[in-house]
Design an enzyme around this catalytic site. Sequence first.
Site, PDB file in Angstrom:
ATOM      1  N   HIS A 121       0.804  -1.223   0.000  1.00 13.37           N
ATOM      2  CA  HIS A 121       0.000   0.000   0.000  1.00 13.37           C
ATOM      3  C   HIS A 121       0.838   1.274   0.000  1.00 13.37           C
ATOM      4  CE1 HIS A 121       0.639  -0.349   4.407  1.00 13.37           C
ATOM      5  NE2 HIS A 121       0.437   0.965   4.443  1.00 13.37           N
ATOM      6  N   ASP A 122       2.073   1.201   0.489  1.00 18.76           N
ATOM      7  CA  ASP A 122       2.956   2.378   0.499  1.00 18.76           C
ATOM      8  C   ASP A 122       4.020   2.334  -0.598  1.00 18.76           C
ATOM      9  OD1 ASP A 122       1.827   3.915   2.483  1.00 18.76           O
ATOM     10  OD2 ASP A 122       3.036   3.065   4.096  1.00 18.76           O
ATOM     11  N   LYS A 170       5.855   5.341  -2.202  1.00 25.91           N
ATOM     12  CA  LYS A 170       6.921   6.087  -1.527  1.00 25.91           C
ATOM     13  C   LYS A 170       8.276   5.947  -2.215  1.00 25.91           C
ATOM     14  CE  LYS A 170       4.931   6.397   3.102  1.00 25.91           C
ATOM     15  NZ  LYS A 170       5.069   6.044   4.542  1.00 25.91           N
ATOM     16  N   HIS A 203       2.033   9.704  -2.686  1.00 23.59           N
ATOM     17  CA  HIS A 203       2.434   8.298  -2.798  1.00 23.59           C
ATOM     18  C   HIS A 203       1.244   7.383  -3.098  1.00 23.59           C
ATOM     19  CE1 HIS A 203       1.044   7.865   1.415  1.00 23.59           C
ATOM     20  NE2 HIS A 203       0.996   6.578   1.171  1.00 23.59           N
ATOM     21  N   HIS A 232      -6.372   4.146   0.367  1.00 19.63           N
ATOM     22  CA  HIS A 232      -6.137   3.829   1.775  1.00 19.63           C
ATOM     23  C   HIS A 232      -5.989   5.059   2.668  1.00 19.63           C
ATOM     24  CE1 HIS A 232      -1.801   4.278   0.749  1.00 19.63           C
ATOM     25  NE2 HIS A 232      -1.586   4.408   2.046  1.00 19.63           N
ATOM     26  N   HIS A 233      -5.896   6.246   2.081  1.00 21.31           N
ATOM     27  CA  HIS A 233      -5.899   7.480   2.876  1.00 21.31           C
ATOM     28  C   HIS A 233      -7.196   8.285   2.705  1.00 21.31           C
ATOM     29  CE1 HIS A 233      -1.988   7.505   4.772  1.00 21.31           C
ATOM     30  NE2 HIS A 233      -1.413   7.147   3.631  1.00 21.31           N
ATOM     31  N   ASP A 269      -3.784   0.493   8.622  1.00 21.46           N
ATOM     32  CA  ASP A 269      -2.630   1.370   8.427  1.00 21.46           C
ATOM     33  C   ASP A 269      -2.489   2.352   9.585  1.00 21.46           C
ATOM     34  OD1 ASP A 269      -0.492   2.634   6.938  1.00 21.46           O
ATOM     35  OD2 ASP A 269      -1.918   4.173   6.339  1.00 21.46           O
TER      36      ASP A 269
END
Length: 337
Positions: A201-202, A205, A230, A254-255, A283
């Site tokens: 998920h990250d 980055k 990201h 996801h954010h 998260d």
Amino acid sequence: MAWREAFRNVPVLMVDDEPKVLDAHRRTLRAHFDLHTAQGGTSALEVMEAQGPFTVVVSDFKMPDLDGITLLAEVADRHPDTVRMILTGYADMDTAIRAVNTGAIFRFLTKPSDPDDLVMAISAGIEHAEMARAAKELEIVRRLKDGFEQTLRAFTRLVEFRDPYTSGHMDRTADIAVMIAERMGMAEDDIAGLRLGAMVHDIGKVAVPSHILNKQGELTDAEFSIIKAHAEVGAEIFKGLGVEWPIARMIREHHERLDGSGYPEGLSGDELLLQSKILCVSDIIDAIITHRPYRHGLGKSEAVGYLLEGRGRLFDAQVVDIALALMDEGRIREPGD
């Protein structure tokens, strides 16, 4: 019966050296299967070369040019997925053992054979072939999924190499997400996709400069804007991936928050995938309870308070309730627990 229709287009080869026997097979079997016949073993090999492979081959045992066991051993070598049967009036034990050991015979049938029994035996052979094919397909899918997972793990190691403070974060987030999804009763395959999405998920980055990722202290607005990108970068990496799971959407969302206050698109409510809602909470839990570049882990009590404050407004209420229960049960632990 259903199998009469289901197997009508399935190719079946009957082999015998007597024309009258083959005529009888054509009369009784052609209504049930895509029936082909061959007079003798040598002719059968020619038919298979020209019209095969066949799902089922049923051969007489005693034929002058090439006996049935030798023929079916050759069939096994050329077409190992073909189901092979012997139909014979010479039904001694030695013949049966030789047939099984040499030709890997599925059924050993004796003459005279009742037409209905023969239809049922061939139908059983077709079902066996279909189950074997399905098992192979499942194994191929499993290997593809395993290989895909290893590729995703390589991506996570790349991110963690650039951002050592998040080492293990994506794996821990995946573990939490899976626990929540299992408690919710999510389908097994959906859980598998959620776990893979959480593992990367990250991934976006990789596009964030290392000095920002590893900055000690508070980020500027400009730096935070770069960090926020990201989610979109990660989604682009996995866009058009060609897998059955919505991994790109999970990464992108996801954010996001239920009330539309999240990023990058300000989605809200039912616009968000359930998997994304689970990933969001997972998260946040790991981000709060573990160490970050700019602070030490804040502990589970801080995570509980933050989730309760946003329950039903920022975060899915059911997901929050399950996450809180898991923390209360000790299933989600702080570093060092």
